[in-house]
Design a protein around this motif. Structure first.
Motif, PDB file in Angstrom:
ATOM      1  N   ARG A  16       0.837  -1.201   0.000  1.00  0.00           N
ATOM      2  CA  ARG A  16       0.000   0.000   0.000  1.00  0.00           C
ATOM      3  C   ARG A  16       0.876   1.257   0.000  1.00  0.00           C
ATOM      4  N   GLU A  17       1.946   1.219   0.763  1.00  0.00           N
ATOM      5  CA  GLU A  17       2.877   2.359   0.787  1.00  0.00           C
ATOM      6  C   GLU A  17       3.586   2.496  -0.565  1.00  0.00           C
ATOM      7  N   LEU A  18       4.025   1.386  -1.111  1.00  0.00           N
ATOM      8  CA  LEU A  18       4.734   1.420  -2.399  1.00  0.00           C
ATOM      9  C   LEU A  18       3.816   1.924  -3.513  1.00  0.00           C
ATOM     10  N   HIS A  19       2.579   1.499  -3.435  1.00  0.00           N
ATOM     11  CA  HIS A  19       1.586   1.898  -4.438  1.00  0.00           C
ATOM     12  C   HIS A  19       1.363   3.413  -4.392  1.00  0.00           C
ATOM     13  N   THR A  20       1.216   3.923  -3.190  1.00  0.00           N
ATOM     14  CA  THR A  20       1.008   5.365  -3.035  1.00  0.00           C
ATOM     15  C   THR A  20       2.247   6.133  -3.532  1.00  0.00           C
ATOM     16  N   TYR A  21       3.389   5.645  -3.096  1.00  0.00           N
ATOM     17  CA  TYR A  21       4.657   6.261  -3.495  1.00  0.00           C
ATOM     18  C   TYR A  21       4.782   6.296  -5.031  1.00  0.00           C
ATOM     19  N   ALA A  22       4.512   5.166  -5.662  1.00  0.00           N
ATOM     20  CA  ALA A  22       4.690   5.055  -7.109  1.00  0.00           C
ATOM     21  C   ALA A  22       3.725   5.962  -7.869  1.00  0.00           C
ATOM     22  N   ARG A  23       2.479   6.062  -7.407  1.00  0.00           N
ATOM     23  CA  ARG A  23       1.509   6.930  -8.104  1.00  0.00           C
ATOM     24  C   ARG A  23       2.013   8.361  -8.146  1.00  0.00           C
ATOM     25  N   TYR A  24       2.493   8.842  -7.006  1.00  0.00           N
ATOM     26  CA  TYR A  24       2.946  10.241  -6.938  1.00  0.00           C
ATOM     27  C   TYR A  24       4.257  10.441  -7.691  1.00  0.00           C
ATOM     28  N   GLU A  25       5.179   9.520  -7.520  1.00  0.00           N
ATOM     29  CA  GLU A  25       6.477   9.671  -8.185  1.00  0.00           C
ATOM     30  C   GLU A  25       6.346   9.579  -9.708  1.00  0.00           C
ATOM     31  N   LEU A  26       5.515   8.658 -10.163  1.00  0.00           N
ATOM     32  CA  LEU A  26       5.377   8.496 -11.612  1.00  0.00           C
ATOM     33  C   LEU A  26       4.598   9.662 -12.228  1.00  0.00           C
ATOM     34  N   ALA A  27       3.624  10.172 -11.474  1.00  0.00           N
ATOM     35  CA  ALA A  27       2.894  11.350 -11.980  1.00  0.00           C
ATOM     36  C   ALA A  27       3.877  12.509 -12.177  1.00  0.00           C
ATOM     37  N   LYS A  28       4.782  12.645 -11.224  1.00  0.00           N
ATOM     38  CA  LYS A  28       5.811  13.685 -11.337  1.00  0.00           C
ATOM     39  C   LYS A  28       6.675  13.434 -12.580  1.00  0.00           C
ATOM     40  N   LYS A  29       7.116  12.193 -12.707  1.00  0.00           N
ATOM     41  CA  LYS A  29       8.009  11.827 -13.809  1.00  0.00           C
ATOM     42  C   LYS A  29       7.362  12.073 -15.176  1.00  0.00           C
ATOM     43  N   TYR A  30       6.079  11.736 -15.290  1.00  0.00           N
ATOM     44  CA  TYR A  30       5.403  11.908 -16.585  1.00  0.00           C
ATOM     45  C   TYR A  30       4.700  13.264 -16.684  1.00  0.00           C
ATOM     46  N   LYS A  31       4.961  14.118 -15.697  1.00  0.00           N
ATOM     47  CA  LYS A  31       4.424  15.481 -15.687  1.00  0.00           C
ATOM     48  C   LYS A  31       2.902  15.513 -15.813  1.00  0.00           C
ATOM     49  N   VAL A  32       2.273  14.654 -15.012  1.00  0.00           N
ATOM     50  CA  VAL A  32       0.807  14.621 -14.967  1.00  0.00           C
ATOM     51  C   VAL A  32       0.376  15.278 -13.658  1.00  0.00           C
ATOM     52  N   LYS A  33      -0.464  16.316 -13.768  1.00  0.00           N
ATOM     53  CA  LYS A  33      -0.808  17.085 -12.565  1.00  0.00           C
ATOM     54  C   LYS A  33      -1.719  16.319 -11.626  1.00  0.00           C
ATOM     55  N   GLN A  34      -2.745  15.701 -12.192  1.00  0.00           N
ATOM     56  CA  GLN A  34      -3.720  14.977 -11.381  1.00  0.00           C
ATOM     57  C   GLN A  34      -3.192  13.560 -11.096  1.00  0.00           C
ATOM     58  N   VAL A  35      -2.829  13.295  -9.865  1.00  0.00           N
ATOM     59  CA  VAL A  35      -2.310  11.954  -9.531  1.00  0.00           C
ATOM     60  C   VAL A  35      -3.452  10.945  -9.585  1.00  0.00           C
ATOM     61  N   PRO A  36      -3.322   9.908 -10.389  1.00  0.00           N
ATOM     62  CA  PRO A  36      -4.438   8.953 -10.519  1.00  0.00           C
ATOM     63  C   PRO A  36      -4.607   8.092  -9.271  1.00  0.00           C
ATOM     64  N   ASP A  37      -5.832   7.669  -9.012  1.00  0.00           N
ATOM     65  CA  ASP A  37      -6.092   6.808  -7.850  1.00  0.00           C
ATOM     66  C   ASP A  37      -5.491   5.412  -8.045  1.00  0.00           C
ATOM     67  N   TYR A  38      -5.523   4.970  -9.276  1.00  0.00           N
ATOM     68  CA  TYR A  38      -4.959   3.656  -9.577  1.00  0.00           C
ATOM     69  C   TYR A  38      -3.855   3.826 -10.604  1.00  0.00           C
ATOM     70  N   LEU A  39      -2.864   2.952 -10.522  1.00  0.00           N
ATOM     71  CA  LEU A  39      -1.718   3.078 -11.425  1.00  0.00           C
ATOM     72  C   LEU A  39      -2.083   2.696 -12.853  1.00  0.00           C
ATOM     73  N   PRO A  40      -1.889   3.585 -13.805  1.00  0.00           N
ATOM     74  CA  PRO A  40      -2.099   3.189 -15.199  1.00  0.00           C
ATOM     75  C   PRO A  40      -1.050   2.141 -15.588  1.00  0.00           C
ATOM     76  N   ALA A  41      -1.505   1.035 -16.148  1.00  0.00           N
ATOM     77  CA  ALA A  41      -0.604  -0.090 -16.422  1.00  0.00           C
ATOM     78  C   ALA A  41       0.590   0.330 -17.288  1.00  0.00           C
ATOM     79  N   HIS A  42       0.372   1.292 -18.192  1.00  0.00           N
ATOM     80  CA  HIS A  42       1.456   1.651 -19.117  1.00  0.00           C
ATOM     81  C   HIS A  42       2.474   2.592 -18.478  1.00  0.00           C
ATOM     82  N   TRP A  43       2.233   3.005 -17.247  1.00  0.00           N
ATOM     83  CA  TRP A  43       3.229   3.824 -16.537  1.00  0.00           C
ATOM     84  C   TRP A  43       4.339   2.967 -15.929  1.00  0.00           C
TER      85      TRP A  43
END
Ligand code: X8Z
Ligand code: ZN
Length: 615
Positions: free
Chosen positions: A255-282
C-alpha cells in the motif's frame, strides 16, 4: 522453470505421507518348526523390480520428449509442422507410458501395501501415479488432443511477430522501451503492442482449459488447478488460503509502495492529477510485476557496470558465483547445447523468448534457454536459471531415483536461483568482486526501496492476480465472455492497477503472460519461492555469515554452499515441510520477507505524508 514437457509430466506428488521413514521389515520366521505358512508376497521386492523398469523407461521417454521440445522451443518457424509433429509424437509416447492403464493398476496395487514398502519406494510410486493423472490412457483421446493443442499454442505464443511503430520488435525490445521511455503517449503504444498477442491465443487457451480439466478428472481430481496444488500436498482451498495469507501480510507495505509510485510516476510523466490507480502503461514492466527499475541507487549503477561487461560475462559470472560456493563447473555440454542469447535478426526463425532451464536426460545434460542481454533484469534471470541448473545437477546422484529428481517442491526450485540473484546485487558482494568502488557511499534506504519495488511488488501479482485468475479459470470455469474483465478486476483489487483504456473481451490480456499458456495453474510457485528465498537468505545471513541480511557477501563461502546442497541434493525424496523446518527452524512463513523490508516502512510513511491512499 517449466518447459511444456514438464507440464505434460507434471511434477512429484508430495502428499502428506511420511516419505523417508523406513517401513518395518516383515517379521523374521521363528526358529520353531511351524507348518509352512502360505508365502506372503514380498511387496518390497516387487516394488523394487517394478520401479527399476519404470525408471529406466521413464528416463528414456523423458529424454526423447525433452529433445523434441527443445527443438520446438529453440527453432520456431510458423507453419512448420515437422517440429510440432515430432514433439507431439514424443510427448504422446511419454503419455502412453506414464498414463497406461497397466502402470496405473500396478502403482495402485503396490501402494495398497504401503506398510510393506520403503519410504523411498512409496514416494516414487506416488509420483508416478501423480504423473499418470495428467495423461490417463483411459481418456487417451483427450490426452492426445491436449498434447497437440499445447504444441500449437507454443508455436503461436513464441512465433508471434510483435510490432511497434511499424517495425517488428522482440519482447526484449519492448521491455527495454518500457523501462526507458518517458513519453506517456509512446508508453501507451508500447504497452498496447505488448498486448497484441492476446486475441491470437484465446481459442487455444479455452480449448486447453477444458482438455487440462478433463484429463485430470479421469483420475478423480475435480479440476486442473486442484491437481497442480496437490503436488504440494495441499487442497485447492488450502493453497488459495496460503497465497491470500501471504498477500495480506505484505499488503501494508504494498500500500505504501503503491502510493509512493503513483505520486512519483505522476511527477516523472508530468501529470498534474495523480491517478487513484496506477495506469498499467506507466509501469516499467508489461504486467506491472516488477517496478525495480524505477529507482536508480547512486553509486550502485549495476546497469552501467553490466553494459561494459556484456551479456556473456553475466552468465559466466553466475557460474563463478555458484562455483565459489563449492558447486561444480557446468558440464561442457551446457555451453555447447544451451541457447543463451537473442537470435540474430536475420535468423529466419524464432525461439521461446521466456527464460527456462532444462533437465534433458534427468542427469548431466542440462541446458538453458534465454535471450540474455547486458542489464540488471537478465543478470538476475541468469542467476535464477543457473539455480535450476545446479539444482538438477545436485539431485542427479545415485541416491535419488529419476522419478524424484525434482525440487523439494516447485517453489524451492524457483527459490534457489532467485535468492542467488538477490545476493548477487547486494553491495558487499559487488564490492568484493570489484564491480563497484568499496568506498562509494550508497543510500541503503534507496537500495531497500529498489528491492521492495521488485520483490514486494511481485506478491500481489503472483499470489493475487495470477493465482486468483487461474483458480477461477480452471476450477470455477470462468465464462469465456468474462476472461478479460476478471483479469482487470483482479489487477485493480490486488495491484491497484488499471489499463489505459477499456479492455473488452476482444482482448485477452492474461494470455500475454507466457505461464498462462505453457506453465498453467502454478504461478503461486513464484510467490511461494519469494517467501522461501527470504527464509533461506535470512538464515544464511544471520546464522552462517553473521552479516546483515541487507548487506551480505556469500561469495566463496563453502558453508553457504553446503547448506544449500543439503536442501537440493535429496530432490523430492524428502518432505518439503520437514526440510524447511530442519534447515531454517521455521515453517513456511512470510515472516522473514516482512522483516527484511520493515525498515522501509518508516521512510515510505514519511514520503507519503499528506498523500491520498487509495488501496
Ligand atoms: O518465469 C520465471 C522464470 C522461469 S524459469 C524466468 N519467473 C517469473 C516470471 O518471469 O514471471 C521468475 C520470477 C517470476
Ligand atoms: Zn524459474
Amino acid at each position: 522453470m517449466k518447459t511444456p514437457l514438464l507440464s505434460i509430466l507434471a511434477a512429484a506428488s508430495l502428499s502428506a505421507c511420511a516419505p523417508t521413514a523406513k517401513a518395518p521389515v516383515a517379521t523374521a520366521p521363528t526358529a520353531t518348526a511351524l507348518p509352512a505358512a502360505p508365502a506372503t508376497p514380498d511387496y518390497r521386492a516387487q516394488a523394487e523390480e517394478f520401479l527399476a523398469g519404470y525408471n529406466a523407461e521413464y528416463v528414456r521417454l523423458y529424454t526423447a520428449s525433452s529433445e523434441a521440445e527443445w527443438r520446438s522451443n529453440t527453432h520456431i518457424v510458423p507453419g512448420d509442422t515437422a517440429n510440432a509433429g515430432a514433439t507431439t509424437r514424443a510427448n504422446q509416447r511419454m503419455a502412453a507410458f506414464t498414463g497406461s492403464a497397466e502402470n496405473i493398476r500396478q502403482l495402485r496395487e503396490l501402494l495398497a501395501h504401503k506398510a510393506d514398502l520403503t519410504g523411498l519406494q512409496t514416494k516414487q510410486l506416488e509420483t508416478a501415479l501423480y504423473n499418470a493423472a495428467n495423461n490417463p490412457q483411459t481418456v487417451a483421446e483427450v490426452v492426445k488432443r491436449r498434447i497437440q493443442a499445447e504444441a500449437a499454442q507454443t508455436e503461436k505464443l513464441y512465433g508471434f511477430d510483435y510490432k511497434y511503430a511499424g517495425k517488428s520488435v522482440t519482447t526484449n525490445d519492448i521491455d527495454d522501451l518500457l523501462r526507458k521511455e518517458t513519453n506517456p503517449q509512446k508508453r501507451q503504444q508500447i504497452w498496447e503492442a505488448s498486448k497484441a498477442i492476446g486475441p491470437t491465443l484465446k481459442e487455444g487457451l479455452l480449448n486447453l482449459r477444458d482438455l487440462r480439466n478433463e484429463t485430470v478428472q479421469a483420475l478423480g481430481y475435480p479440476d486442473y488447478f486442484t491437481y497442480q496444488a496437490s503436488d504440494y500436498g495441499l487442497t485447492r482451498d488450502e493453497m488459495m488460503a496460503l497465497v491470500r495469507k501471504i498477500n495480506t501480510e505484505l499488503r501494508p507495505l504494498y500500500r505504501e509502495l503503491h502510493t509512493y509510485a503513483r505520486y512519483e510516476l505522476a511527477k516523472k510523466y508530468k501529470v498534474k492529477q495523480v491517478p487513484d490507480y496506477l495506469p498499467a502503461h506507466w509501469l516499467p514492466n508489461r504486467w506491472g510485476q516488477d517496478w525495480g527499475s524505477m529507482v536508480d541507487v547512486k553509486g550502485l549503477n549495476l546497469d552501467g557496470v553490466l553494459a561494459k561487461k556484456g551479456a556473456e560475462w553475466q552468465v559466466k559470472q553466475g557460474e563463478r558465483f555458484y562455483q565459489s560456493l563449492g558447486f561444480p563447473a557446468l558440464p561442457a555440454s551446457f555451453w555447447e547445447k544451451s541457447s543463451l542469447y537473442p537470435l540474430p535478426k536475420d535468423a529466419g526463425y524464432k525461439k521461446n523468448n521466456h527464460a527456462s532451464a532444462w533437465h534433458i536426460d534427468l542427469n548431466q545434460d542440462v541446458r538453458s534457454l534465454m535471450s540474455v542481454e547486458a542489464n540488471t533484469e537478465w543478470y538476475e534471470t541468469a542467476h535464477h536459471e543457473l539455480g535450476h541448473i545446479f539444482y538438477y545437477l545436485s539431485y542427479s546422484n545415485p541416491d535419488v531415483p529419476p522419478l524424484l529428481r525434482q525440487g523439494a517442491n516447485r517453489g524451492y526450485h524457483e527459490a534457489i536461483g532467485s535468492m542467488m540473484g538477490l545476493a548477487a546485487k547486494q553491495k558487499p558482494f559487488l564490492a568484493g568482486l570489484g564491480l563497484i568502488e568499496p568506498n562509494t557511499k550508497t543510500d541503503q534506504t534507496q537500495q531497500l526501496l529498489k528491492e521492495a519495488l521488485s520483490y514486494v511488488v511481485f506478491i500481489p501479482f503472483a499470489s493475487g492476480v495470477m493465482s486468483e485468475w487461474e483458480n477461477s479459470f480452471y476450477a470455477d470455469k470462468l465464462p469465456a465472455d468474462q476472461l478479460n474483465a476478471k483479469w482487470w478486476a483482479l489487477c485493480k483489487q490486488y495491484q491497484g492497477m488499471v489499463p489505459p483504456t477499456t479492455r473488452g473481451e476482444n482482448y485477452l490480456d492474461p494470455a500475454t503472460k507466457t505461464h498462462i499458456n505453457d506453465d498453467p495453474a502454478q504461478y503461486y510457485d513464484y510467490a511461494l519461492s519469494y517467501v522461501i528465498l527470504f527464509q533461506l537468505h535470512d538464515h544464511i545471513a544471520k546464522n552462517i555469515l553473521h552479516q546483515d541480511p541487507h548487506a551480505t557477501n556469500y561469495y566463496g563461502n563453502k558453508e553457504v554452499g553446503n547448506f544449500l546442497r543439503d536442501i537440493m541434493r535429496p530432490g523430492s525424496s524428502r518432505d518439503w515441510r520437514v526440510v524447511l523446518k530442519e534447515k531454517t527452524g521455521e515453517d513456511l512463513s512470510a515472516r522473514a520477507m516482512v522483516d527484511y523490508f520493515q525498515p522501509l516502512m518508516a521512510y515510505l510513511k514519511q514520503q507519503n505524508k499528506g498523500r491520498k491512499y487509495t488501496m
